[in-house]
Design a protein around this motif. Structure first.
Motif, PDB file in Angstrom:
ATOM      1  N   SER A 198     -77.120 -74.894 129.516  1.00  0.00           N
ATOM      2  CA  SER A 198     -78.338 -74.243 129.825  1.00  0.00           C
ATOM      3  C   SER A 198     -79.597 -75.205 129.264  1.00  0.00           C
ATOM      4  N   GLU A 199     -78.697 -76.178 128.751  1.00  0.00           N
ATOM      5  CA  GLU A 199     -79.361 -77.620 129.048  1.00  0.00           C
ATOM      6  C   GLU A 199     -79.564 -78.498 129.870  1.00  0.00           C
ATOM      7  N   LEU A 200     -80.776 -78.962 131.106  1.00  0.00           N
ATOM      8  CA  LEU A 200     -80.534 -79.513 131.827  1.00  0.00           C
ATOM      9  C   LEU A 200     -79.925 -81.007 132.129  1.00  0.00           C
ATOM     10  N   GLY A 201     -79.101 -80.682 132.949  1.00  0.00           N
ATOM     11  CA  GLY A 201     -78.674 -82.484 132.725  1.00  0.00           C
ATOM     12  C   GLY A 201     -77.407 -82.600 131.728  1.00  0.00           C
ATOM     13  N   LYS A 202     -76.843 -81.698 131.605  1.00  0.00           N
ATOM     14  CA  LYS A 202     -75.648 -81.795 130.738  1.00  0.00           C
ATOM     15  C   LYS A 202     -74.536 -80.938 131.221  1.00  0.00           C
ATOM     16  N   THR A 203     -73.555 -82.437 130.990  1.00  0.00           N
ATOM     17  CA  THR A 203     -71.852 -82.030 131.826  1.00  0.00           C
ATOM     18  C   THR A 203     -71.271 -81.041 131.062  1.00  0.00           C
ATOM     19  N   PRO A 204     -70.417 -80.750 131.572  1.00  0.00           N
ATOM     20  CA  PRO A 204     -70.041 -79.316 130.961  1.00  0.00           C
ATOM     21  C   PRO A 204     -68.484 -80.124 130.228  1.00  0.00           C
ATOM     22  N   GLU A 205     -67.215 -79.522 129.500  1.00  0.00           N
ATOM     23  CA  GLU A 205     -66.956 -80.381 129.308  1.00  0.00           C
ATOM     24  C   GLU A 205     -65.754 -79.470 129.688  1.00  0.00           C
ATOM     25  N   HIS A 206     -64.219 -80.419 129.794  1.00  0.00           N
ATOM     26  CA  HIS A 206     -63.220 -80.248 130.932  1.00  0.00           C
ATOM     27  C   HIS A 206     -62.022 -79.720 129.773  1.00  0.00           C
ATOM     28  N   HIS A 207     -61.769 -78.686 129.433  1.00  0.00           N
ATOM     29  CA  HIS A 207     -60.180 -78.437 128.524  1.00  0.00           C
ATOM     30  C   HIS A 207     -59.547 -76.922 129.096  1.00  0.00           C
ATOM     31  N   PRO A 208     -59.126 -77.074 130.488  1.00  0.00           N
ATOM     32  CA  PRO A 208     -57.660 -76.679 130.060  1.00  0.00           C
ATOM     33  C   PRO A 208     -57.230 -76.636 129.078  1.00  0.00           C
ATOM     34  N   PHE A 209     -56.410 -75.267 129.202  1.00  0.00           N
ATOM     35  CA  PHE A 209     -55.262 -74.884 128.051  1.00  0.00           C
ATOM     36  C   PHE A 209     -53.896 -75.169 129.007  1.00  0.00           C
ATOM     37  N   ALA A 210     -53.865 -74.521 130.352  1.00  0.00           N
ATOM     38  CA  ALA A 210     -52.776 -74.670 130.941  1.00  0.00           C
ATOM     39  C   ALA A 210     -52.874 -75.398 132.690  1.00  0.00           C
ATOM     40  N   ALA A 211     -51.676 -76.944 133.300  1.00  0.00           N
ATOM     41  CA  ALA A 211     -51.498 -77.114 134.027  1.00  0.00           C
ATOM     42  C   ALA A 211     -50.692 -76.514 135.069  1.00  0.00           C
ATOM     43  N   VAL A 212     -51.284 -75.885 135.771  1.00  0.00           N
ATOM     44  CA  VAL A 212     -50.508 -74.801 137.185  1.00  0.00           C
ATOM     45  C   VAL A 212     -50.151 -75.759 138.656  1.00  0.00           C
ATOM     46  N   LEU A 213     -48.969 -75.895 138.736  1.00  0.00           N
ATOM     47  CA  LEU A 213     -48.367 -76.249 140.275  1.00  0.00           C
ATOM     48  C   LEU A 213     -48.102 -75.420 140.816  1.00  0.00           C
ATOM     49  N   SER A 214     -49.605 -75.091 141.532  1.00  0.00           N
ATOM     50  CA  SER A 214     -48.292 -73.609 142.477  1.00  0.00           C
ATOM     51  C   SER A 214     -48.555 -73.679 144.310  1.00  0.00           C
ATOM     52  N   CYS A 215     -48.087 -73.323 144.642  1.00  0.00           N
ATOM     53  CA  CYS A 215     -48.301 -73.056 146.345  1.00  0.00           C
ATOM     54  C   CYS A 215     -50.135 -72.690 146.925  1.00  0.00           C
ATOM     55  N   SER A 216     -50.086 -73.772 148.166  1.00  0.00           N
ATOM     56  CA  SER A 216     -51.493 -72.640 148.778  1.00  0.00           C
ATOM     57  C   SER A 216     -52.027 -71.543 149.518  1.00  0.00           C
ATOM     58  N   ASP A 217     -51.096 -71.221 148.760  1.00  0.00           N
ATOM     59  CA  ASP A 217     -50.851 -69.688 150.056  1.00  0.00           C
ATOM     60  C   ASP A 217     -52.210 -68.486 149.166  1.00  0.00           C
ATOM     61  N   ALA A 218     -52.667 -68.341 150.086  1.00  0.00           N
ATOM     62  CA  ALA A 218     -54.289 -67.477 150.237  1.00  0.00           C
ATOM     63  C   ALA A 218     -54.335 -66.291 149.385  1.00  0.00           C
ATOM     64  N   ARG A 219     -53.031 -65.895 149.049  1.00  0.00           N
ATOM     65  CA  ARG A 219     -52.341 -64.420 148.578  1.00  0.00           C
ATOM     66  C   ARG A 219     -51.992 -64.522 147.077  1.00  0.00           C
ATOM     67  N   VAL A 220     -52.208 -66.403 146.604  1.00  0.00           N
ATOM     68  CA  VAL A 220     -51.882 -66.897 144.980  1.00  0.00           C
ATOM     69  C   VAL A 220     -53.248 -67.288 144.802  1.00  0.00           C
ATOM     70  N   PRO A 221     -54.138 -66.187 144.659  1.00  0.00           N
ATOM     71  CA  PRO A 221     -55.008 -66.377 143.824  1.00  0.00           C
ATOM     72  C   PRO A 221     -54.728 -66.815 141.853  1.00  0.00           C
ATOM     73  N   THR A 222     -54.811 -67.834 141.636  1.00  0.00           N
ATOM     74  CA  THR A 222     -53.750 -68.718 140.506  1.00  0.00           C
ATOM     75  C   THR A 222     -54.828 -68.063 138.789  1.00  0.00           C
ATOM     76  N   GLU A 223     -55.768 -68.148 139.362  1.00  0.00           N
ATOM     77  CA  GLU A 223     -56.586 -68.100 137.850  1.00  0.00           C
ATOM     78  C   GLU A 223     -57.271 -66.536 137.455  1.00  0.00           C
ATOM     79  N   LEU A 224     -56.801 -65.673 139.014  1.00  0.00           N
ATOM     80  CA  LEU A 224     -56.582 -64.566 138.788  1.00  0.00           C
ATOM     81  C   LEU A 224     -55.495 -63.132 138.451  1.00  0.00           C
ATOM     82  N   LEU A 225     -54.514 -64.469 139.131  1.00  0.00           N
ATOM     83  CA  LEU A 225     -53.597 -63.422 138.937  1.00  0.00           C
ATOM     84  C   LEU A 225     -52.879 -63.597 137.210  1.00  0.00           C
TER      85      LEU A 225
END
Length: 270
Positions: free
Chosen positions: A62-89
């Motif tokens: 909500s604060e204009l100009g504030k940069t969002p923090e980057h904090h994923p809890f997992a790193a995933v190496l997946s295929c580029s196949d469009a039928r494999v929506p990583t976050e959604l699955l």
């Protein structure tokens, strides 16, 4: 009918607690996939609504100009196949997964470098590295075609980029073929050989990539970060592993990889 709702409630952010270790991260992904795969499981005509708790303030501050923090809890190496929506699955909101996508989920210098960056430079937020293969993988299929018909291999892998992907997967295909041969299954004696080879190769390819990540990154992997692999089934929408879980640790050696291949081949030959 069903709907998936990414729900932002500033007063309540249940379910968004950052996993404390690799075990918690793995369980969260497995549970998320179970929720995703349950869609359409209800035979009733009532609409299903599944809510994904999301803190959009992190991406849309909500604060204009504030940069969002980057904090994923997992790193995933997946295929580029469009039928494999990583976050959604895995039923995860945005900014929770650091996703690297390459055809065939192959381990290249670029994918290793990306994952290495995630675990080294995101202030210890990444607790788990995941290699995610999937059924019906076109890259694995191309490698199998080149393996079974070497005379036409240049036609199927004529470009430098495609040839590079296929060469990365060849080890898995050869290991899978050896496993089937160990069980007496051959290209000439079984009309379903190619499909069996594909099923085993998809698992072995993901396991090989995860094992390679562990060996290549080695001591640079933080002590509280684990490495696992699994295969996403396009038909059931479940992430599966040879040990019956959703995600499991990779083999620690080539000998263990060969034993894994035989177990996977045997499970499909009964």
């Amino acid at each position: 009918m069903f709907e998936i709702v990414f729900q932002h409630d500033p007063s309540r952010q249940d379910g968004l607690e950052h996993p404390a270790d690799a075990g918690q991260a793995r369980r969260r992904l497995i549970e998320g996939n179970a929720r995703f795969s349950s869609l359409w499981s209800d035979d009733s005509s009532d609409a299903q609504s599944l809510k994904v708790p999301s803190n959009l303030e992190e991406l849309l501050p909500s604060e204009l100009g504030k940069t969002p923090e980057h904090h994923p809890f997992a790193a995933v190496l997946s295929c580029s196949d469009a039928r494999v929506p990583t976050e959604l699955l895995f039923f995860e909101p945005l900014n929770e997964l650091f996703v690297v996508r390459l055809a065939g989920n192959v381990v290249s210098n670029e994918s290793v470098g990306s994952l290495d960056y995630a675990v080294q430079h995101l202030e210890g937020s990444v607790k788990l590295m995941v290699v995610l293969g999937h059924t019906g993988c076109g890259a694995v299929s191309a490698a199998i075609d080149a393996y079974l018909d070497p005379a036409h291999s240049p036609l199927m892998t004529g470009t430098l980029g495609l040839r590079s992907v296929v060469e990365h997967i060849f080890v898995a295909v050869r290991t899978a073929a050896n496993a089937l041969n160990h069980l007496g299954v051959s290209p000439t004696g079984d009309p379903g050989y190619r499909s069996r080879l594909a099923e085993v190769s998809e698992v072995v390819n993901a396991a090989t990539a995860a094992m390679t990540l562990e060996h290549v990154l080695g001591a640079s992997i933080p002590s509280d970060c684990g490495v696992v692999f699994g295969v996403y089934d396009l038909a059931t929408r479940r992430v599966l592993a040879p040990d019956g879980s959703g995600l499991t640790k990779p083999p620690s050696s080539l000998e263990d990889l060969e034993k894994l291949a035989v177990r996977v081949a045997a499970s499909g030959c009964q």
